[in-house]
Write a protein that holds these residues in place. Structure first.
Motif, PDB file in Angstrom:
ATOM      1  N   ILE A 152     -29.056  26.098  -2.168  1.00 15.24           N
ATOM      2  CA  ILE A 152     -28.773  26.687  -3.484  1.00 15.24           C
ATOM      3  C   ILE A 152     -27.307  27.086  -3.650  1.00 15.24           C
ATOM      4  O   ILE A 152     -26.902  27.531  -4.715  1.00 15.24           O
ATOM      5  CB  ILE A 152     -29.681  27.908  -3.781  1.00 15.24           C
ATOM      6  CG1 ILE A 152     -29.531  28.962  -2.690  1.00 15.24           C
ATOM      7  CG2 ILE A 152     -31.133  27.492  -3.942  1.00 15.24           C
ATOM      8  CD1 ILE A 152     -30.178  30.273  -3.078  1.00 15.24           C
ATOM      9  N   ARG A 153     -26.510  26.874  -2.607  1.00 19.29           N
ATOM     10  CA  ARG A 153     -25.093  27.261  -2.692  1.00 19.29           C
ATOM     11  C   ARG A 153     -24.371  26.538  -3.823  1.00 19.29           C
ATOM     12  O   ARG A 153     -23.617  27.141  -4.576  1.00 19.29           O
ATOM     13  CB  ARG A 153     -24.381  26.954  -1.377  1.00 19.29           C
ATOM     14  CG  ARG A 153     -24.770  27.921  -0.300  1.00 19.29           C
ATOM     15  CD  ARG A 153     -24.038  27.637   0.981  1.00 19.29           C
ATOM     16  NE  ARG A 153     -24.541  28.530   2.011  1.00 19.29           N
ATOM     17  CZ  ARG A 153     -24.238  28.433   3.283  1.00 19.29           C
ATOM     18  NH1 ARG A 153     -23.415  27.488   3.698  1.00 19.29           N
ATOM     19  NH2 ARG A 153     -24.723  29.291   4.149  1.00 19.29           N
ATOM     20  N   LEU A 154     -24.605  25.241  -3.899  1.00 16.32           N
ATOM     21  CA  LEU A 154     -23.885  24.436  -4.875  1.00 16.32           C
ATOM     22  C   LEU A 154     -24.160  24.925  -6.295  1.00 16.32           C
ATOM     23  O   LEU A 154     -23.263  24.955  -7.134  1.00 16.32           O
ATOM     24  CB  LEU A 154     -24.291  22.965  -4.715  1.00 16.32           C
ATOM     25  CG  LEU A 154     -23.308  21.960  -5.295  1.00 16.32           C
ATOM     26  CD1 LEU A 154     -21.924  22.127  -4.685  1.00 16.32           C
ATOM     27  CD2 LEU A 154     -23.831  20.542  -5.066  1.00 16.32           C
ATOM     28  N   GLY A 155     -25.411  25.319  -6.548  1.00 17.89           N
ATOM     29  CA  GLY A 155     -25.775  25.800  -7.884  1.00 17.89           C
ATOM     30  C   GLY A 155     -24.965  27.022  -8.271  1.00 17.89           C
ATOM     31  O   GLY A 155     -24.468  27.127  -9.400  1.00 17.89           O
ATOM     32  N   VAL A 156     -24.773  27.950  -7.326  1.00 12.69           N
ATOM     33  CA  VAL A 156     -24.022  29.178  -7.628  1.00 12.69           C
ATOM     34  C   VAL A 156     -22.528  28.856  -7.791  1.00 12.69           C
ATOM     35  O   VAL A 156     -21.864  29.374  -8.697  1.00 12.69           O
ATOM     36  CB  VAL A 156     -24.270  30.257  -6.543  1.00 12.69           C
ATOM     37  CG1 VAL A 156     -23.380  31.466  -6.770  1.00 12.69           C
ATOM     38  CG2 VAL A 156     -25.742  30.680  -6.546  1.00 12.69           C
ATOM     39  N   LEU A 157     -22.008  27.964  -6.942  1.00 14.13           N
ATOM     40  CA  LEU A 157     -20.596  27.572  -7.090  1.00 14.13           C
ATOM     41  C   LEU A 157     -20.377  26.861  -8.429  1.00 14.13           C
ATOM     42  O   LEU A 157     -19.380  27.094  -9.111  1.00 14.13           O
ATOM     43  CB  LEU A 157     -20.156  26.663  -5.934  1.00 14.13           C
ATOM     44  CG  LEU A 157     -20.009  27.341  -4.566  1.00 14.13           C
ATOM     45  CD1 LEU A 157     -19.522  26.340  -3.527  1.00 14.13           C
ATOM     46  CD2 LEU A 157     -19.063  28.537  -4.619  1.00 14.13           C
ATOM     47  N   ASN A 158     -21.325  26.010  -8.811  1.00 12.70           N
ATOM     48  CA  ASN A 158     -21.191  25.325 -10.105  1.00 12.70           C
ATOM     49  C   ASN A 158     -21.241  26.303 -11.267  1.00 12.70           C
ATOM     50  O   ASN A 158     -20.550  26.119 -12.265  1.00 12.70           O
ATOM     51  CB  ASN A 158     -22.264  24.247 -10.260  1.00 12.70           C
ATOM     52  CG  ASN A 158     -21.900  22.996  -9.474  1.00 12.70           C
ATOM     53  OD1 ASN A 158     -20.726  22.750  -9.193  1.00 12.70           O
ATOM     54  ND2 ASN A 158     -22.903  22.222  -9.108  1.00 12.70           N
TER      55      ASN A 158
END
Ligand SMILES: Nc1ncnc2c1ncn2[C@@H]1O[C@H](COP(=O)(O)OP(=O)(O)OP(=O)(O)O)[C@@H](O)[C@H]1O
Length: 303
Positions: free
Chosen positions: A168-174
């Motif tokens: 889920i990291r990418l979702g928060v960075l996006n």
């Protein structure tokens, strides 16, 4: 050129004998993400706390929109922080609605908690939930929504995804990228993960032993790293199992170096003068510099 929002000049922070931060200067620009990359103990969090004015610098100054802001309250409204641990940053006894309503009231905003939830892509019916009913990623989104309630110009994000599941990291960075674009925020992204800086940040600064040793646009810094320390960080980055911590020196050891280059004891390319004088910044590409004697030979050092 994107407009400078926050400017730190010559920041020093000393705790007893530990020089956590030594002569750090950086600028954050509207609509840009700036990454500050380094290992544990390099001083990244101390820089974030100095920029958030949670701690006072031993030396140096911080300008917001070109001026020194004396009133901490005004400053803190414009410069909001998102912490690493979304579990610790929300109060377990209060609902999400409470967490968002409070800053809206304090800052006298017309917005609703529902609008803030929409901005961080969470359903409005989560407002009645308690933090423990949300996942880590959802909590971090609430923490971001709470920061946005103040209508900040700057977001300081200290390892905002390192405690979250990899998936889920990418979702928060996006989400942070989306907010940077839509709200024209200046974002400081603090991380030990230089690979994520390439993807996420426009500009990258690398910190070692309390100092910034290399900086420039993220593509150049990560694709053509000039400082031997940055090169080592990148070599150890592709394999998540090989922790960067393996490179780490005890912070006290790094902080104890009084002359010369902080990295000399660990540097595979160390030269005699590295032990004697601290290296100046040298240009190694367009807008890309490194503080290393390897680049001082013929071309003059940049200021
Ligand atoms: N309140 C404090 N009192 C004493 N020493 C401190 C304090 N805060 C930080 N330090 C020291 O300053 C140095 C830099 O710490 P800092 O937390 O900024 O590093 P960091 O790069 O953010 O590391 P991490 O990723 O582990 O948080 C370390 O040597 C640390 O022990």
């Amino acid at each position: 050129m994107n407009e400078v929002v926050l400017e730190a000049e010559g920041l020093v922070k000393t705790y007893k004998r530990v020089r956590a931060v030594q002569d750090v200067s950086l600028v954050l620009r509207r609509g840009r993400v700036t990454a500050l990359v380094g290992e544990s103990g390099s001083g990244k969090s101390t820089v974030a706390k100095l920029l958030a004015r949670l701690v006072e610098p031993t030396e140096g100054e911080i300008l917001l929109d070109g001026r020194k802001v004396r009133r901490v309250r005004e400053y803190r409204r414009k410069v909001q922080m998102v912490f690493q641990d979304p579990f610790a940053s929300l109060n377990p006894i209060h609902t999400i609605r409470y967490h968002l309503t409070r800053p809206l009231k304090i800052h006298k905003r017309q917005e609703t908690p529902e609008e803030l939830m929409e901005r961080v892509q969470l359903p409005a019916d989560f407002l009645s939930r308690y933090p423990h009913e949300l996942s880590g990623g959802q909590r971090q989104r609430v923490a971001i929504a709470r920061a946005l309630a103040a209508h900040p110009e700057v977001l300081l994000a200290d390892e905002p995804v390192s405690m979250l599941d990899v998936s889920i990291r990418l979702g928060v960075l996006n989400l942070l990228l989306d907010l940077k674009e839509r709200l024209k925020l200046a974002v400081l992204y603090i991380t030990h993960d230089i690979a994520s800086a390439r993807y996420f940040a426009d500009e990258t600064f690398v910190m070692y032993g309390g100092q910034i040793v290399e900086g420039g646009d993220s593509e150049s810094v990560t694709q053509q790293p000039a400082h031997p320390y940055t090169q080592l960080l990148i070599e150890s980055a592709p394999d998540p199992e090989r922790s960067v911590v393996a490179l780490d020196a005890p912070a006290e050891e790094a902080a104890a170096v009084s002359a010369g280059c902080q990295f000399a004891a660990r540097c595979p390319k160390v030269q005699a003068r590295c032990w004697i004088d601290a290296p100046p910044r040298s240009d190694v590409g367009a807008g890309h510099w490194a503080a290393c004697w390897l680049y001082v030979e013929t071309a003059g050092a940049a200021a």
